[in-house]
Design a protein around this motif. Sequence first.
Motif, short mmCIF file in Angstrom:
data_model
loop_
_atom_site.label_atom_id
_atom_site.label_comp_id
_atom_site.label_asym_id
_atom_site.label_seq_id
_atom_site.Cartn_x
_atom_site.Cartn_y
_atom_site.Cartn_z
N ALA A 64 27.09 70.25 40.96
CA ALA A 64 26.97 70.45 39.52
C ALA A 64 26.69 69.15 38.78
O ALA A 64 25.92 69.13 37.82
N LEU A 65 27.32 68.05 39.20
CA LEU A 65 27.11 66.76 38.54
C LEU A 65 25.99 65.97 39.19
O LEU A 65 25.26 65.24 38.52
N GLY A 66 25.88 66.07 40.52
CA GLY A 66 24.86 65.31 41.22
C GLY A 66 25.12 63.82 41.26
O GLY A 66 24.20 63.02 41.42
N TRP A 67 26.37 63.43 41.14
CA TRP A 67 26.75 62.01 41.16
C TRP A 67 27.21 61.62 42.56
O TRP A 67 27.59 62.47 43.37
N PRO A 68 27.24 60.31 42.85
CA PRO A 68 27.87 59.85 44.09
C PRO A 68 29.34 60.26 44.11
O PRO A 68 30.00 60.27 43.07
N VAL A 69 29.84 60.60 45.31
CA VAL A 69 31.19 61.14 45.43
C VAL A 69 32.05 60.25 46.31
O VAL A 69 31.62 59.79 47.37
N VAL A 70 33.27 59.99 45.84
CA VAL A 70 34.32 59.38 46.65
C VAL A 70 35.37 60.45 46.89
O VAL A 70 35.97 60.98 45.95
N LEU B 108 29.19 65.49 52.47
CA LEU B 108 28.40 65.19 51.28
C LEU B 108 28.84 63.93 50.53
O LEU B 108 28.07 63.40 49.73
N SER B 109 30.06 63.46 50.76
CA SER B 109 30.57 62.34 49.98
C SER B 109 29.89 61.04 50.36
O SER B 109 29.62 60.77 51.54
N SER B 110 29.65 60.21 49.36
CA SER B 110 29.09 58.88 49.62
C SER B 110 30.10 58.03 50.38
O SER B 110 29.73 57.29 51.31
N GLU B 111 31.37 58.11 49.98
CA GLU B 111 32.43 57.35 50.63
C GLU B 111 33.65 58.26 50.78
O GLU B 111 33.92 59.10 49.91
N VAL B 112 34.40 58.05 51.86
CA VAL B 112 35.64 58.79 52.09
C VAL B 112 36.77 57.78 52.26
O VAL B 112 36.65 56.83 53.05
#
Length: 378
Positions: free
Chosen positions: A122-128, A158-162
């Motif tokens: 929904a946001l399309g932003w990088p995810v932590v 899908l997350s950029s960083e975990v």
Amino acid sequence: MTRRIVVASLEAWDGVWRRNQYLVDGLLDSDPGTRVLFVEPPSDPLHDALTGHSPRRGRGSRVGGYDGRLVLHQPTKALPRIAGPLADALLTRDVVAAVRRLGWSDGVLWINDPAAVPLVNALGWPVVYDVTDDWVQAERTGRQHSRIAAADRMLLELSSEVVVCSPALASTKGASRRVHLIPNAVDVERYRLGVPRPGDLPDGPVALYVGTLHEDRLDVDLVLRTADAAAASGGSVVLVGPDALGARNRERLAAHPGVVALGAREHDAVPGYLQHANVLLVPHVVTAFTESLDPIKLYEYLAVGRPVVSTPVAGFRETKGLTVARSDAFPGAVALDLAEWRPSVEYDDLPDWRERVAAFGDVIETASGTRTPREGAT
């Protein structure tokens, strides 16, 4: 430079501080360019009505302090999750609308609650993805478990960083991808500053537990047997923290004369309870779920230096100087510590939240594309 972060949290922003609040507080304090939208768990009017409570809508958006740089937002769950994708879609639309009202077109999405996975697209932003508890390992119904497991798999992919908080989580979540191990910590100075004994602590020796009362962690049978042993020593078991127990276990604890459940206390008041306890308790069940934890109470207990009795759970099991006892020996070990007041011990080299804030800030910057991955990631 302005840094915008949307935090999808498992807990509300309230007086009981957990990992999210310590980290967000540190990020806001250390960088005047940081802006945070802290998304709290939604209100659930239908569940309120079905459980005999007054239905209430979510509080929506309101300023949470830090010169207006923290905005808190609580959505309303219009439909139960059994309604399927529509329920998630309505919650997601509510949060996206709150982001748009702030005028934010970019930022980093920090997810602590796996149920917030629809926000990724929904946001399309990088995810932590900050994994603090392995809810995949918790005992849930088949439908609940399937939903949690699917969300966890998606976020790992899908997350950029975990980020994970414990070695056990680093092993399980890091099996398929790179993760950052950032454990919990404690505000050492605040916990060691002497404060008066809280007036609501009962007279006599006190065996104290601080933390959320929840069947996923707390062994209620063990608490009751420990209260029997404490009463024989003229003491009591005191529970400080939010009550998330089922009705039956709540009634069992309330019916025992040696158990005093004080409920939640503001985070600034917690050190006083810890400092004036004869012994600090960790009567936790030993399961795959508790093995995934890095309990904040470990660092808080060590900071005040009172005697500790714990079941053999992760973190406490590996720490020297603590009493680790299986459930059959646990009540007797507590009774020994209640027999007389023992001096506090000062543990060296306890991790401070400032260290964790700096490490987490690095991950946020890496996710946003402004920094290459730092060395030391698992």
